[in-house]
Design a protein around this motif. Structure first.
Motif, PDB file in Angstrom:
ATOM      1  N   THR A   1       8.405   8.008  -6.692  1.00 20.75           N
ATOM      2  CA  THR A   1       7.930   6.843  -5.939  1.00 20.75           C
ATOM      3  C   THR A   1       8.950   6.424  -4.896  1.00 20.75           C
ATOM      4  OG1 THR A   1       6.638   6.040  -7.827  1.00 20.75           O
ATOM      5  CG2 THR A   1       7.222   4.425  -6.138  1.00 20.75           C
ATOM      6  N   PHE A   2      10.209   6.361  -5.295  1.00 20.00           N
ATOM      7  CA  PHE A   2      11.272   5.977  -4.362  1.00 20.00           C
ATOM      8  C   PHE A   2      11.425   6.983  -3.225  1.00 20.00           C
ATOM      9  CE2 PHE A   2      15.757   6.511  -3.128  1.00 20.00           C
ATOM     10  CZ  PHE A   2      15.987   5.276  -2.538  1.00 20.00           C
ATOM     11  N   THR A   3      11.440   8.274  -3.551  1.00 15.46           N
ATOM     12  CA  THR A   3      11.644   9.291  -2.508  1.00 15.46           C
ATOM     13  C   THR A   3      10.457   9.351  -1.544  1.00 15.46           C
ATOM     14  OG1 THR A   3      10.795  10.967  -4.053  1.00 15.46           O
ATOM     15  CG2 THR A   3      13.188  10.701  -3.898  1.00 15.46           C
ATOM     16  N   THR A   4       9.238   9.247  -2.074  1.00 17.62           N
ATOM     17  CA  THR A   4       8.066   9.285  -1.193  1.00 17.62           C
ATOM     18  C   THR A   4       8.044   8.072  -0.267  1.00 17.62           C
ATOM     19  OG1 THR A   4       6.797  10.453  -2.900  1.00 17.62           O
ATOM     20  CG2 THR A   4       5.549   9.428  -1.115  1.00 17.62           C
ATOM     21  N   TYR A   5       8.273   6.909  -0.822  1.00 18.24           N
ATOM     22  CA  TYR A   5       8.281   5.676  -0.030  1.00 18.24           C
ATOM     23  C   TYR A   5       9.382   5.721   1.039  1.00 18.24           C
ATOM     24  CZ  TYR A   5       9.099   0.703   1.006  1.00 18.24           C
ATOM     25  OH  TYR A   5       9.296  -0.495   1.634  1.00 18.24           O
ATOM     26  N   THR A   6      10.543   6.250   0.694  1.00 21.60           N
ATOM     27  CA  THR A   6      11.662   6.287   1.643  1.00 21.60           C
ATOM     28  C   THR A   6      11.452   7.341   2.720  1.00 21.60           C
ATOM     29  OG1 THR A   6      13.176   5.571  -0.107  1.00 21.60           O
ATOM     30  CG2 THR A   6      14.159   6.567   1.851  1.00 21.60           C
ATOM     31  N   LEU A   7      11.089   8.558   2.309  1.00 23.24           N
ATOM     32  CA  LEU A   7      10.982   9.655   3.271  1.00 23.24           C
ATOM     33  C   LEU A   7       9.788   9.497   4.195  1.00 23.24           C
ATOM     34  CD1 LEU A   7      11.885  12.719   1.000  1.00 23.24           C
ATOM     35  CD2 LEU A   7      13.383  11.413   2.514  1.00 23.24           C
ATOM     36  N   ALA A   8       8.626   9.165   3.648  1.00 22.49           N
ATOM     37  CA  ALA A   8       7.421   9.081   4.469  1.00 22.49           C
ATOM     38  C   ALA A   8       7.288   7.740   5.176  1.00 22.49           C
ATOM     39  CB  ALA A   8       6.179   9.322   3.606  1.00 22.49           C
ATOM     40  N   GLY A   9       7.817   6.670   4.565  1.00 21.70           N
ATOM     41  CA  GLY A   9       7.644   5.351   5.160  1.00 21.70           C
ATOM     42  C   GLY A   9       8.751   4.944   6.107  1.00 21.70           C
TER      43      GLY A   9
ATOM     44  N   VAL B   1       0.836  -1.205   0.000  1.00 23.83           N
ATOM     45  CA  VAL B   1       0.000   0.000   0.000  1.00 23.83           C
ATOM     46  C   VAL B   1       0.868   1.249   0.000  1.00 23.83           C
ATOM     47  CG1 VAL B   1      -1.762   1.289   1.268  1.00 23.83           C
ATOM     48  CG2 VAL B   1      -1.896  -1.206   1.139  1.00 23.83           C
ATOM     49  N   TRP B   2       1.959   1.233   0.768  1.00 23.25           N
ATOM     50  CA  TRP B   2       2.893   2.368   0.770  1.00 23.25           C
ATOM     51  C   TRP B   2       3.434   2.633  -0.626  1.00 23.25           C
ATOM     52  CZ3 TRP B   2       6.544   1.855   5.643  1.00 23.25           C
ATOM     53  CH2 TRP B   2       5.805   2.175   6.796  1.00 23.25           C
ATOM     54  N   LEU B   3       3.846   1.579  -1.306  1.00 19.92           N
ATOM     55  CA  LEU B   3       4.381   1.738  -2.658  1.00 19.92           C
ATOM     56  C   LEU B   3       3.303   2.235  -3.621  1.00 19.92           C
ATOM     57  CD1 LEU B   3       6.683  -1.399  -2.955  1.00 19.92           C
ATOM     58  CD2 LEU B   3       7.414   0.993  -3.066  1.00 19.92           C
ATOM     59  N   LEU B   4       2.075   1.796  -3.431  1.00 21.53           N
ATOM     60  CA  LEU B   4       0.982   2.249  -4.278  1.00 21.53           C
ATOM     61  C   LEU B   4       0.749   3.748  -4.093  1.00 21.53           C
ATOM     62  CD1 LEU B   4      -1.275   1.490  -6.265  1.00 21.53           C
ATOM     63  CD2 LEU B   4      -2.748   1.043  -4.275  1.00 21.53           C
ATOM     64  N   ILE B   5       0.754   4.202  -2.837  1.00 18.71           N
ATOM     65  CA  ILE B   5       0.598   5.636  -2.558  1.00 18.71           C
ATOM     66  C   ILE B   5       1.757   6.423  -3.154  1.00 18.71           C
ATOM     67  CG2 ILE B   5       0.536   7.375  -0.730  1.00 18.71           C
ATOM     68  CD1 ILE B   5      -0.840   5.284   1.049  1.00 18.71           C
ATOM     69  N   ALA B   6       2.980   5.912  -2.989  1.00 17.95           N
ATOM     70  CA  ALA B   6       4.156   6.590  -3.539  1.00 17.95           C
ATOM     71  C   ALA B   6       4.084   6.663  -5.059  1.00 17.95           C
ATOM     72  CB  ALA B   6       5.430   5.863  -3.097  1.00 17.95           C
ATOM     73  N   TRP B   7       3.637   5.562  -5.690  1.00 11.73           N
ATOM     74  CA  TRP B   7       3.505   5.545  -7.150  1.00 11.73           C
ATOM     75  C   TRP B   7       2.450   6.550  -7.607  1.00 11.73           C
ATOM     76  CZ3 TRP B   7      -1.024   3.923  -9.677  1.00 11.73           C
ATOM     77  CH2 TRP B   7      -0.923   3.894 -11.077  1.00 11.73           C
ATOM     78  N   TRP B   8       1.346   6.612  -6.893  1.00  9.85           N
ATOM     79  CA  TRP B   8       0.290   7.572  -7.232  1.00  9.85           C
ATOM     80  C   TRP B   8       0.794   9.001  -7.047  1.00  9.85           C
ATOM     81  CZ3 TRP B   8      -5.160   8.070  -4.509  1.00  9.85           C
ATOM     82  CH2 TRP B   8      -6.005   8.826  -5.333  1.00  9.85           C
ATOM     83  N   THR B   9       1.621   9.212  -6.026  1.00 11.44           N
ATOM     84  CA  THR B   9       2.191  10.540  -5.786  1.00 11.44           C
ATOM     85  C   THR B   9       3.080  10.964  -6.956  1.00 11.44           C
ATOM     86  OG1 THR B   9       2.144  10.169  -3.389  1.00 11.44           O
ATOM     87  CG2 THR B   9       3.619  11.905  -4.222  1.00 11.44           C
ATOM     88  N   GLY B  10       3.957  10.060  -7.391  1.00 13.82           N
ATOM     89  CA  GLY B  10       4.807  10.369  -8.535  1.00 13.82           C
ATOM     90  C   GLY B  10       4.014  10.546  -9.811  1.00 13.82           C
TER      91      GLY B  10
END
Length: 490
Positions: free
Chosen positions: A213-221, A170-179
């Motif tokens: 996707t990578f930055t959102t997943y890393t920073l927020a997760g 789910v985290w990766l899905l949110i990050a992908w949607w963010t990108g």
């Protein structure tokens, strides 16, 4: 009780200096924030929903700009070098508007800090918003603080693996949607979505999505509070901008100390002894997303989100004590209360007045500039050699290079005239005169350079330099532009 009689717990227990055997930076400890309900938590949920809805869905909002113009309300169009924001259209030569927006953002941040400390960090910062969203997903899948801690401390089971896999998916899905949402601001959103889904989009779109996707997943997760503590410069900057009247999340140690359990506090009060309202339940620490104990005073890691206020108010309600043991308060007000003086609340003060005035000034200049600008441009350069020519009939002729700019995405026709020299004749080289005068046709988003001759058969004083004005008028509208130069004689 005097001010000297009550001291901050932080001042009573100063941190010892690191020795040679101690590391300069403490090892990171896992933080498991507990869910909390309350007024400030509700405000954070509302702001989270509003800001994320704007970010994710704004590219799909339409705005009619007429034929041959993009219909996306907010669009950064690199091919045509335009930035569209609803009815506002910014051209590349108007970079100063971006500078003005950055100045306004900085001044607004300064004003927010002067009024309520790090309120930006606690409620509106993208790192805070996305981290809040990731934590909500984590609680929904792995449980609240206690269940999450027990699961992490326990052995790996099939259920634990399933929970971890689902959470990170789910985290990766949110990050992908963010990108994916980010790249939609640079092209027509519905069209780009189809191209992305059919693998026909430009390579730069896929690369941008992967990076975000990578930055959102890393920073927020994963990094979470580490971003606020070590990577973000604002906590260090805002400390130099704040003063004693700024409202910050504050533990009222004059009311909370000395601490004690509910039973001990009741016995002490019955015997007339001084006892604080804090029962040392540590709920303020349990709900903190950065693991801060607000009772130790203001700290770099605290993002001023106010969740500890909601947690403490809930506990105060249960033990029948007044709310507000932790509250938004100023250092000046705390010291005044300890000294037995009236409360001090100074939201309006020279610092905030200055920030508001600067915001109004910069904003007013930008609004006036937007309202006064035109969609065409005109420039004129006088020939340097020769500066004038005497014709066979005695008339004087000056030559100019005139450049016209059409900033609209449509072909336009302009009539060119000269003013300031009565009786002068204007001729555009290579353009046949029309009943409307010397008319120049310019394509969409184009410039046109023309050689212009101005002939005058009147008398001029020796060495005269007469100011003249070249003016263009859009034949399809009332807009126009003008530029000044000189007609030079012998």
């Amino acid at each position: 009780m005097t001010a000297a009689a009550v001291k901050s717990p932080k001042s009573q227990t100063p941190s010892p200096a690191p020795t040679d055997d101690e590391p300069l930076y403490a090892a990171r400890r896992a933080i498991y924030p507990q869910s909390v309900k309350g007024r400030l938590r509700t405000i954070k949920w509302v702001l989270l929903a509003v800001t994320l809805a704007i970010y994710y869905f704004l590219p799909f909002v339409r705005w009619d700009r007429g034929p041959d113009a993009p219909s996306q309300a907010v669009l950064i169009d690199f091919p045509t070098r335009r930035f569209y924001f609803f009815f506002i259209e910014i051209w590349p030569q108007e970079f100063y508007y971006l500078a003005g927006l950055l100045i306004l953002a900085a001044l607004t941040l300064f004003l927010m800090n002067a009024v309520a400390g790090r309120v930006w960090c606690g409620y509106l910062c993208p790192q805070t918003v996305w981290t809040d969203l990731y934590m909500a997903v984590e609680r929904a899948i792995e449980g609240d603080r206690r269940a999450h801690m027990l699961a992490d401390a326990g052995p790996w089971t099939l259920e634990k693996v399933a929970h971890k896999t689902l959470k990170h998916s789910v985290w990766l899905l949110i990050a992908w949607w963010t990108g994916g949402a980010w790249v939609l601001y640079f092209a027509d959103a519905p069209t780009l979505v189809v191209e992305l889904a059919t693998f026909q989009a430009p390579a730069v779109a896929y690369v941008s999505i992967m990076v975000l996707t990578f930055t959102t997943y890393t920073l927020a997760g994963h990094l979470r509070e580490q971003v606020c503590t070590y990577m973000c410069p604002w906590p260090r900057i805002q400390a130099a901008l704040t003063d004693e009247y700024a409202l910050n999340v504050t533990y009222l140690y004059d009311r909370g100390e000395p601490r004690g359990s509910v039973k001990k506090a009741a016995l002490a009060r019955a015997e007339g002894e001084k006892v604080g309202d804090c029962i040392d339940c540590n709920q303020c620490v349990a709900v903190c997303p950065t693991g801060v104990d607000i009772r130790h005073g203001s700290q770099l890691e605290c993002i001023q989100c106010g969740l500890c206020i909601d947690a403490c108010d809930t506990v105060m309600d249960k033990i029948n004590r007044p709310r507000g043991l932790i509250a938004y308060d100023s250092e000046a007000n705390l010291e005044a209360r300890i000294a037995g003086k009236p409360s001090v609340q100074r939201i309006v003060r020279p610092r905030t007045i200055l920030y508001v005035a600067l915001i109004a000034l910069v904003g007013g200049i930008m609004i006036y500039s937007l309202a006064d600008r035109t969609s065409e441009g005109l420039a004129a350069i006088h020939d340097r050699n020769p500066v004038f020519v005497r014709l066979s009939d005695g008339a004087l002729r000056n030559a100019y290079t005139v450049r016209l700019t059409n900033k609209k995405l449509e072909t336009r026709r302009f009539a060119l005239t000269v003013e300031g020299l009565p009786g002068a004749k204007l001729t555009v080289v290579g353009i046949a005169p029309t009943p409307e005068g010397d008319v120049l046709t310019i394509g969409p988003d184009k410039t046109l350079e023309a050689r212009v001759l101005v002939t005058y058969d009147g008398k001029l004083d020796p060495g005269a330099s007469i100011p003249v004005t070249f003016r263009i008028r859009d034949l399809t509208g009332a807009t126009g532009a003008a530029v000044s130069d000189h007609f030079i004689g012998p």
